[in-house]
Design a protein around this motif. Sequence first.
Motif, PDB file in Angstrom:
ATOM      1  N   THR A  27     -40.509  13.959  -0.452  1.00  0.00           N
ATOM      2  CA  THR A  27     -40.212  13.305   0.823  1.00  0.00           C
ATOM      3  C   THR A  27     -38.857  12.627   0.711  1.00  0.00           C
ATOM      4  OG1 THR A  27     -41.272  11.230   0.198  1.00  0.00           O
ATOM      5  CG2 THR A  27     -42.655  12.867   1.273  1.00  0.00           C
ATOM      6  N   SER A  47     -47.243  16.707   5.749  1.00  0.00           N
ATOM      7  CA  SER A  47     -47.295  15.298   6.172  1.00  0.00           C
ATOM      8  C   SER A  47     -48.733  14.813   6.263  1.00  0.00           C
ATOM      9  CB  SER A  47     -46.617  15.124   7.533  1.00  0.00           C
ATOM     10  OG  SER A  47     -45.248  15.385   7.446  1.00  0.00           O
ATOM     11  N   ALA A  71     -50.424  11.679   4.463  1.00  0.00           N
ATOM     12  CA  ALA A  71     -51.119  10.646   5.238  1.00  0.00           C
ATOM     13  C   ALA A  71     -52.545  10.430   4.738  1.00  0.00           C
ATOM     14  CB  ALA A  71     -51.122  11.018   6.715  1.00  0.00           C
ATOM     15  N   GLN A 106     -45.726  19.665   9.015  1.00  0.00           N
ATOM     16  CA  GLN A 106     -46.719  18.763   9.591  1.00  0.00           C
ATOM     17  C   GLN A 106     -48.009  18.806   8.775  1.00  0.00           C
ATOM     18  OE1 GLN A 106     -45.596  21.539  11.007  1.00  0.00           O
ATOM     19  NE2 GLN A 106     -47.306  22.747  11.752  1.00  0.00           N
ATOM     20  N   LEU A 115     -38.040  16.177   6.830  1.00  0.00           N
ATOM     21  CA  LEU A 115     -39.419  16.648   6.739  1.00  0.00           C
ATOM     22  C   LEU A 115     -39.814  16.791   5.272  1.00  0.00           C
ATOM     23  CD1 LEU A 115     -39.242  19.385   9.516  1.00  0.00           C
ATOM     24  CD2 LEU A 115     -40.347  17.154   9.674  1.00  0.00           C
ATOM     25  N   PRO A 116     -41.101  16.586   4.949  1.00  0.00           N
ATOM     26  CA  PRO A 116     -41.532  16.743   3.557  1.00  0.00           C
ATOM     27  C   PRO A 116     -41.469  18.211   3.131  1.00  0.00           C
ATOM     28  CG  PRO A 116     -43.413  16.360   4.962  1.00  0.00           C
ATOM     29  CD  PRO A 116     -42.196  16.198   5.827  1.00  0.00           C
TER      30      PRO A 116
END
Length: 175
Positions: free
Chosen positions: A36, A162, A166, A159, A41-42
């Motif tokens: 990251t 991500s 998260a 996403q 973006l990761p």
Amino acid sequence: MRPPKGRSWGRRGVTPVVTVSGSGSGTVMIAGLIATKPGQLPRLIYRIRLRRGRKGERKSFSETDYAALLDAAHQQLGGPIVLVWDNLNTHISARMRELVERRAWLTVIRLPSYAPELNPVEAVWAHLKRSLANLAKKTLNELARLIKTRLKKMQYRPQLISGFIAKTGLDLKPP
């Protein structure tokens, strides 16, 4: 090459069975990291090795393999790296400590002894295994090709990566 088990539909009373030959099989070994960077973006960076089960062949990634992965990540990301690492025996060995100390751009932070829920890469492996359920490949090369394809698809879905981050609940924003 034992495939992961999954659920499938079948006629009542008839269990679908896929026979898989286990003789002479090998292993697909994968090492990876999620990178990251603020404002970007990761990314998922990984390396795959095949172990064919030959005598004297290493059964896992070595310290130099992990160092090569970190060097490749450093080259791709173009900056210093703060690595949050689990306590795998190869990660905490004296040889690995020596390899880390040689890299001024690398800072290592250790996760608690057993905390896979804090490691977002564990979610990558779980997602990959679920996607391979109920598939039976005949050769190790076919399996490796399929794994590379699935990981490549994950790389193009930031996403999803991500979401893996998260799920850990870790705050990776710089102070």
